[in-house]
Design a protein around this motif. Sequence first.
Motif, mmCIF file in Angstrom:
data_model
loop_
_atom_site.group_PDB
_atom_site.id
_atom_site.type_symbol
_atom_site.label_atom_id
_atom_site.label_comp_id
_atom_site.label_asym_id
_atom_site.label_seq_id
_atom_site.Cartn_x
_atom_site.Cartn_y
_atom_site.Cartn_z
ATOM 1 N N GLU A 94 -36.743 34.553 41.208
ATOM 2 C CA GLU A 94 -37.077 33.972 39.899
ATOM 3 C C GLU A 94 -35.925 33.160 39.342
ATOM 4 O O GLU A 94 -34.760 33.511 39.511
ATOM 5 N N SER A 95 -36.276 32.072 38.665
ATOM 6 C CA SER A 95 -35.281 31.285 37.938
ATOM 7 C C SER A 95 -35.862 30.880 36.597
ATOM 8 O O SER A 95 -36.914 30.247 36.538
ATOM 9 N N GLY A 96 -35.176 31.231 35.531
ATOM 10 C CA GLY A 96 -35.639 30.877 34.200
ATOM 11 C C GLY A 96 -35.278 29.454 33.798
ATOM 12 O O GLY A 96 -35.903 28.886 32.907
ATOM 13 N N ASP A 97 -34.257 28.893 34.455
ATOM 14 C CA ASP A 97 -33.839 27.524 34.171
ATOM 15 C C ASP A 97 -33.346 26.899 35.471
ATOM 16 O O ASP A 97 -32.189 27.067 35.871
ATOM 17 N N LEU A 98 -34.209 26.166 36.132
ATOM 18 C CA LEU A 98 -33.882 25.581 37.429
ATOM 19 C C LEU A 98 -32.741 24.568 37.341
ATOM 20 O O LEU A 98 -31.952 24.416 38.276
ATOM 21 N N SER A 99 -32.645 23.881 36.223
ATOM 22 C CA SER A 99 -31.683 22.779 36.107
ATOM 23 C C SER A 99 -30.238 23.229 36.218
ATOM 24 O O SER A 99 -29.369 22.444 36.626
ATOM 25 N N ILE A 100 -29.955 24.486 35.860
ATOM 26 C CA ILE A 100 -28.562 24.955 35.867
ATOM 27 C C ILE A 100 -28.365 26.186 36.732
ATOM 28 O O ILE A 100 -27.305 26.813 36.695
ATOM 29 N N TRP A 104 -28.988 27.297 43.537
ATOM 30 C CA TRP A 104 -29.603 26.155 44.216
ATOM 31 C C TRP A 104 -29.087 24.849 43.595
ATOM 32 O O TRP A 104 -29.823 24.147 42.891
ATOM 33 N N PRO A 105 -27.831 24.510 43.865
ATOM 34 C CA PRO A 105 -27.214 23.340 43.208
ATOM 35 C C PRO A 105 -27.863 22.010 43.574
ATOM 36 O O PRO A 105 -27.780 21.053 42.793
ATOM 37 N N GLN A 106 -28.500 21.934 44.735
ATOM 38 C CA GLN A 106 -29.174 20.689 45.117
ATOM 39 C C GLN A 106 -30.624 20.677 44.634
ATOM 40 O O GLN A 106 -31.085 19.707 44.038
ATOM 41 N N TYR A 107 -31.327 21.769 44.903
ATOM 42 C CA TYR A 107 -32.750 21.795 44.574
ATOM 43 C C TYR A 107 -32.995 21.837 43.069
ATOM 44 O O TYR A 107 -33.894 21.153 42.556
ATOM 45 N N GLY A 108 -32.234 22.653 42.343
ATOM 46 C CA GLY A 108 -32.504 22.861 40.924
ATOM 47 C C GLY A 108 -32.622 21.577 40.109
ATOM 48 O O GLY A 108 -33.644 21.357 39.434
ATOM 49 N N PRO A 109 -31.634 20.708 40.145
ATOM 50 C CA PRO A 109 -31.727 19.464 39.372
ATOM 51 C C PRO A 109 -32.884 18.566 39.826
ATOM 52 O O PRO A 109 -33.499 17.881 39.002
ATOM 53 N N LYS A 110 -33.175 18.569 41.116
ATOM 54 C CA LYS A 110 -34.286 17.753 41.628
ATOM 55 C C LYS A 110 -35.622 18.306 41.134
ATOM 56 O O LYS A 110 -36.548 17.545 40.808
ATOM 57 N N ALA A 111 -35.752 19.641 41.082
ATOM 58 C CA ALA A 111 -36.971 20.254 40.557
ATOM 59 C C ALA A 111 -37.133 19.925 39.077
ATOM 60 O O ALA A 111 -38.240 19.634 38.603
ATOM 61 N N ALA A 113 -36.034 17.293 37.624
ATOM 62 C CA ALA A 113 -36.413 15.883 37.542
ATOM 63 C C ALA A 113 -37.908 15.691 37.780
ATOM 64 O O ALA A 113 -38.503 14.719 37.288
ATOM 65 N N LEU A 114 -38.522 16.618 38.518
ATOM 66 C CA LEU A 114 -39.971 16.575 38.725
ATOM 67 C C LEU A 114 -40.741 17.126 37.525
ATOM 68 O O LEU A 114 -41.973 17.040 37.485
ATOM 69 N N GLY A 115 -40.018 17.717 36.578
ATOM 70 C CA GLY A 115 -40.655 18.248 35.379
ATOM 71 C C GLY A 115 -40.810 19.752 35.351
ATOM 72 O O GLY A 115 -41.484 20.294 34.468
ATOM 73 N N PHE A 116 -40.169 20.455 36.300
ATOM 74 C CA PHE A 116 -40.279 21.908 36.330
ATOM 75 C C PHE A 116 -39.060 22.547 35.684
ATOM 76 O O PHE A 116 -37.913 22.218 36.015
ATOM 77 N N GLY A 117 -39.320 23.490 34.748
ATOM 78 C CA GLY A 117 -38.235 24.173 34.067
ATOM 79 C C GLY A 117 -37.893 25.513 34.664
ATOM 80 O O GLY A 117 -36.728 25.914 34.716
ATOM 81 N N ALA A 118 -38.925 26.239 35.123
ATOM 82 C CA ALA A 118 -38.723 27.580 35.665
ATOM 83 C C ALA A 118 -39.638 27.791 36.866
ATOM 84 O O ALA A 118 -40.614 27.055 37.057
ATOM 85 N N GLN A 119 -39.322 28.804 37.653
ATOM 86 C CA GLN A 119 -40.104 29.045 38.870
ATOM 87 C C GLN A 119 -39.950 30.505 39.288
ATOM 88 O O GLN A 119 -38.880 31.104 39.123
#
Length: 232
Positions: A94-100, A104-111, A113-119
């Motif tokens: 689980e990730s509450g904030d993918l951007s930070i 996953w330093p590569q995937y998180g910011p790209k996700a 950018a696609l409009g996903f905040g959590a996963q």
Amino acid sequence: MSSAQSDDLAAVMTAAAATLRAPIDLDKTLEQLLASAIDTVPGIDQASLSITTRDGKIETLAPTDERVVRADQLQYELQEGPCLEAALAEPVVESGDLSIDPRWPQYGPKAAALGFGAQIAFQFRAEPHARGALNLYADEKHSLDADTRALGALFAGLVAVAMGWARQDDSMAQALISRNVIGQAVGIVMERYTVDPDRAFAFLVRTSQDSNTKLRAVAESIVADLVSRTRS
């Protein structure tokens, strides 16, 4: 959870369980289960399945949105992300904030950018050999809670049942073929109407719903029409 919410959940789960009556159409069953998941699991906007194959590859099945296809593929290519970790190792990721998220330093910011905040992703196993992850995506950050985890795990269990019932290799092969032909149809619609992948996918879904036709059948018709035009 309120009484009304419990009643709604019971109705949704009853409908989802009904899709598991044998014999099942794997494509249709997975599509219905994931559609029910995004309607039912709190905070969730999109979903997909990551399935491991016998040759070691990971494939996406039953995506509810074209963004999901791209997010899943990023995780496979970058070798990092919740769906990859859940499919291969961890029961729940689980990730509450993918951007930070530092995992996953590569995937998180790209996700992001696609409009996903959590996963959040749930591993499932189905006899005799199917294994993978139910991937649930949220547009908003920090939108996952205890109900998300409990209901998400429940749907992962239903997916495992469906995969377990579809024991024949040709069932999996047909599901993968379905994913591929839908991708081809998305590309055709993008070029024909000059729209982005999300709008093209939405067009296929809307056509499927309006005509009460399986998504795969709609995609096959579009691809066949292009082939016919090319040959004529």
